[in-house]
Write a protein that holds these residues in place. Structure first.
Motif, mmCIF file in Angstrom:
data_model
loop_
_atom_site.group_PDB
_atom_site.id
_atom_site.type_symbol
_atom_site.label_atom_id
_atom_site.label_comp_id
_atom_site.label_asym_id
_atom_site.label_seq_id
_atom_site.Cartn_x
_atom_site.Cartn_y
_atom_site.Cartn_z
ATOM 1 N N HIS A 69 -8.779 41.970 -18.322
ATOM 2 C CA HIS A 69 -7.717 41.237 -19.009
ATOM 3 C C HIS A 69 -6.496 41.057 -18.119
ATOM 4 C CE1 HIS A 69 -9.479 40.846 -22.968
ATOM 5 N NE2 HIS A 69 -9.872 42.105 -22.909
ATOM 6 N N HIS A 70 -6.399 41.871 -17.071
ATOM 7 C CA HIS A 70 -5.249 41.779 -16.182
ATOM 8 C C HIS A 70 -5.538 40.937 -14.944
ATOM 9 C CE1 HIS A 70 -3.264 44.763 -18.645
ATOM 10 N NE2 HIS A 70 -4.314 45.562 -18.520
ATOM 11 N N HIS A 71 -6.757 40.445 -14.848
ATOM 12 C CA HIS A 71 -7.094 39.616 -13.694
ATOM 13 C C HIS A 71 -6.460 38.237 -13.833
ATOM 14 C CE1 HIS A 71 -10.825 41.839 -11.956
ATOM 15 N NE2 HIS A 71 -9.831 42.643 -12.234
ATOM 16 N N ARG A 72 -6.426 37.533 -12.706
ATOM 17 C CA ARG A 72 -5.957 36.151 -12.738
ATOM 18 C C ARG A 72 -6.895 35.323 -13.600
ATOM 19 N NH1 ARG A 72 -6.153 37.310 -7.423
ATOM 20 N NH2 ARG A 72 -7.874 35.824 -7.131
ATOM 21 N N ARG A 73 -6.357 34.239 -14.155
ATOM 22 C CA ARG A 73 -7.143 33.435 -15.079
ATOM 23 C C ARG A 73 -8.423 32.910 -14.429
ATOM 24 N NH1 ARG A 73 -4.806 28.437 -18.685
ATOM 25 N NH2 ARG A 73 -6.695 28.062 -19.882
ATOM 26 N N GLY A 74 -8.351 32.551 -13.149
ATOM 27 C CA GLY A 74 -9.511 32.012 -12.465
ATOM 28 C C GLY A 74 -10.633 33.014 -12.281
ATOM 29 N N ASP A 75 -10.338 34.314 -12.439
ATOM 30 C CA ASP A 75 -11.348 35.357 -12.299
ATOM 31 C C ASP A 75 -11.952 35.762 -13.638
ATOM 32 O OD1 ASP A 75 -10.908 35.447 -9.594
ATOM 33 O OD2 ASP A 75 -9.364 36.977 -9.737
ATOM 34 N N TYR A 76 -11.495 35.158 -14.729
ATOM 35 C CA TYR A 76 -12.014 35.497 -16.046
ATOM 36 C C TYR A 76 -13.369 34.803 -16.225
ATOM 37 C CZ TYR A 76 -11.329 37.234 -20.794
ATOM 38 O OH TYR A 76 -11.432 37.939 -21.972
ATOM 39 N N PRO A 77 -14.325 35.429 -16.916
ATOM 40 C CA PRO A 77 -15.673 34.852 -17.000
ATOM 41 C C PRO A 77 -15.703 33.494 -17.698
ATOM 42 C CG PRO A 77 -15.637 37.154 -17.738
ATOM 43 C CD PRO A 77 -14.219 36.729 -17.607
ATOM 44 N N VAL A 78 -16.579 32.624 -17.205
ATOM 45 C CA VAL A 78 -16.876 31.353 -17.849
ATOM 46 C C VAL A 78 -18.395 31.213 -17.885
ATOM 47 C CG1 VAL A 78 -14.740 30.227 -17.103
ATOM 48 C CG2 VAL A 78 -16.793 30.053 -15.674
ATOM 49 N N THR A 79 -18.875 30.257 -18.646
ATOM 50 C CA THR A 79 -20.311 30.023 -18.733
ATOM 51 C C THR A 79 -20.872 29.735 -17.341
ATOM 52 O OG1 THR A 79 -20.041 29.111 -20.959
ATOM 53 C CG2 THR A 79 -22.096 28.609 -19.816
ATOM 54 N N GLY A 80 -21.959 30.425 -17.006
ATOM 55 C CA GLY A 80 -22.583 30.248 -15.699
ATOM 56 C C GLY A 80 -22.259 31.337 -14.707
ATOM 57 N N ASP A 81 -21.257 32.155 -14.995
ATOM 58 C CA ASP A 81 -20.885 33.232 -14.082
ATOM 59 C C ASP A 81 -21.987 34.281 -14.009
ATOM 60 O OD1 ASP A 81 -18.433 32.880 -12.733
ATOM 61 O OD2 ASP A 81 -17.313 33.246 -14.582
ATOM 62 N N TRP A 82 -22.096 34.898 -12.832
ATOM 63 C CA TRP A 82 -22.873 36.120 -12.678
ATOM 64 C C TRP A 82 -21.897 37.283 -12.782
ATOM 65 C CZ3 TRP A 82 -28.017 36.244 -12.790
ATOM 66 C CH2 TRP A 82 -28.723 35.065 -12.489
ATOM 67 N N VAL A 83 -22.259 38.281 -13.570
ATOM 68 C CA VAL A 83 -21.334 39.391 -13.832
ATOM 69 C C VAL A 83 -22.047 40.730 -13.670
ATOM 70 C CG1 VAL A 83 -19.852 38.080 -15.401
ATOM 71 C CG2 VAL A 83 -21.868 39.269 -16.309
ATOM 72 N N LEU A 84 -21.228 41.751 -13.431
ATOM 73 C CA LEU A 84 -21.718 43.126 -13.467
ATOM 74 C C LEU A 84 -21.356 43.717 -14.821
ATOM 75 C CD1 LEU A 84 -20.889 44.655 -9.964
ATOM 76 C CD2 LEU A 84 -23.104 43.875 -10.827
ATOM 77 N N THR A 85 -22.308 44.332 -15.458
ATOM 78 C CA THR A 85 -22.085 44.883 -16.797
ATOM 79 C C THR A 85 -22.262 46.393 -16.793
ATOM 80 O OG1 THR A 85 -24.397 44.667 -17.472
ATOM 81 C CG2 THR A 85 -22.969 42.755 -17.813
ATOM 82 N N ASP A 86 -21.675 47.001 -17.797
ATOM 83 C CA ASP A 86 -21.864 48.431 -18.062
ATOM 84 C C ASP A 86 -22.065 48.552 -19.564
ATOM 85 O OD1 ASP A 86 -21.976 51.127 -18.171
ATOM 86 O OD2 ASP A 86 -19.926 51.501 -17.479
ATOM 87 N N GLY A 87 -23.325 48.548 -19.974
ATOM 88 C CA GLY A 87 -23.603 48.508 -21.405
ATOM 89 C C GLY A 87 -23.181 47.169 -21.978
#
Length: 369
Positions: A69-87
């Motif tokens: 939530h504290h990241h820059r807006r451009g780093d926030y997830p959007v459809t198509g992103d690859w992400v690392l998850t924890d649960g």
């Protein structure tokens, strides 16, 4: 009993991700950063603060971790992103191969026309279908803007002309678009006879990701249904009184296609604004770029300079005045957007050095005590 070896499990996991669009770019990234592929997933849809993700085997809803939530807006997830998850928590967005973005609606300057903020629409896209209906939606100048936007984002466009059944000779529209979209595939489609399906399926094979952009009522949802072979998206009729469609698509989400590709429908775009510069103009207006090489002056603005090959082409009828006007308008917007971006970057850098200078002063004071 044959117990799968570690390498076999790794291959199965990688193959699942590759079916979702994981490619050599992300394979190298994973190797360089030694990522745990068991934590990798792709965002299928974004709904405010919840994201539907999949690892190719299971789908689940995830919420961003507190630090995201504290990241820059451009780093926030959007459809198509690859992400690392924890649960059920999203921990990190992997660096994007590309981002489909536009200037945020309602932020355009009155004087320069450039948007003040950028809005990411989707990430890691292979092909963008620029969808235009052959009704009141048809507008070659708007298609030029879409193409410049797509090229700016580093993606490959395909122009899809829907509702071809409304005309006895729709090929004339395709030829007109081909004349302004150099080297871009132009496909005529109709939901009545399913024309154009085979040509578009070539972009939707396993591991390929396609996004659609276009106005409300252009036929994107109907096109998605036709390509999928079933009613996967809601549709609505275009208003006969104003010739505009309604927003039947309200979110950006992937549709799994029969051949294994992923297709993303987008809510209709009313305002095609630019929030960044780029190479989109040169790619979209290759004819003007080539003509400019014959201008007398290297810095010719193509307005009133003597020996301007571009103006000469307009006078002879080789280049339509409306196309040159559209080029000038977009060039002005992108120039302003680029200048503002560079100014913002300089400001950020100055502020960073101010903080460093303050810290050095504090350290010196401590050392003198």
């Amino acid at each position: 009993m044959n117990i799968p070896t570690l390498s076999t499990r790794d291959d199965e996991r990688t193959n699942r991700l590759r079916r979702l669009g994981w490619d050599d770019h992300f394979e190298r990234l994973a190797a360089d950063e030694q990522l745990d592929l068991d934590r990798v997933a792709r965002v299928l849809s974004a709904q405010r603060s919840l994201f539907l993700v999949t690892d190719g085997r299971d789908e689940r809803l995830c919420a961003p971790s507190g630090k995201m939530h504290h990241h820059r807006r451009g780093d926030y997830p959007v459809t198509g992103d690859w992400v690392l998850t924890d649960g059920n928590a999203l921990q990190r967005v992997l660096p994007r191969k590309n981002t489909l973005c536009r200037g945020e609606a309602g932020t355009r300057g009155k004087q320069d026309g450039a948007a003040r903020r950028e809005q990411p629409l989707a990430a890691n896209i292979d092909t963008v279908f620029v969808v235009c209906g052959l009704d009141r939606d048809y507008n070659p100048r708007r298609i030029e803007r879409y193409l410049a936007l797509v090229y700016n984002c580093g993606m490959a466009p395909v122009v899809v002309l829907t509702k071809a059944d409304l005309h006895d000779a729709p090929d004339s529209f395709r030829e007109e678009v081909e004349a302004i979209a150099f080297g871009v595939p132009v496909v005529l489609t109709s939901t009545r006879d399913r024309s154009g399906v085979d040509a578009l399926h070539a972009y939707l094979n396993e591991g390929q990701t396609v996004s659609m952009i276009g106005s409300s009522g252009a036929g994107k949802s109907s096109l998605a249904n036709m390509l999928h072979g079933s009613e996967v998206q809601a549709t609505a009729a275009v208003s006969l009184s104003v010739g505009k469609g309604r927003h039947t698509t309200t979110s950006r989400e992937f549709i799994a296609m029969p051949r294994g590709g992923l297709l993303m429908d987008n809510p209709g775009i009313r305002e095609i604004a630019f929030a960044r510069g780029g190479d989109g103009l040169d790619a979209t207006f290759a004819d003007i770029r080539d003509l400019a090489e014959s201008c007398r002056f290297a810095d010719c603005s193509h307005r009133q300079e003597p020996g301007c090959a571009v103006l000469r082409a307009v006078e002879s009828g080789e280049l339509p005045q409306a196309r040159l006007d559209n080029y000038r308008k977009m060039q002005r917007e992108m120039d302003y957007a680029q200048a503002r971006s560079e100014k913002s970057a300089d400001y950020v850098e100055r502020e960073r050095w101010k903080d460093i200078a303050k810290e050095i002063k504090r350290m010196n004071k401590r050392m003198k005590r």
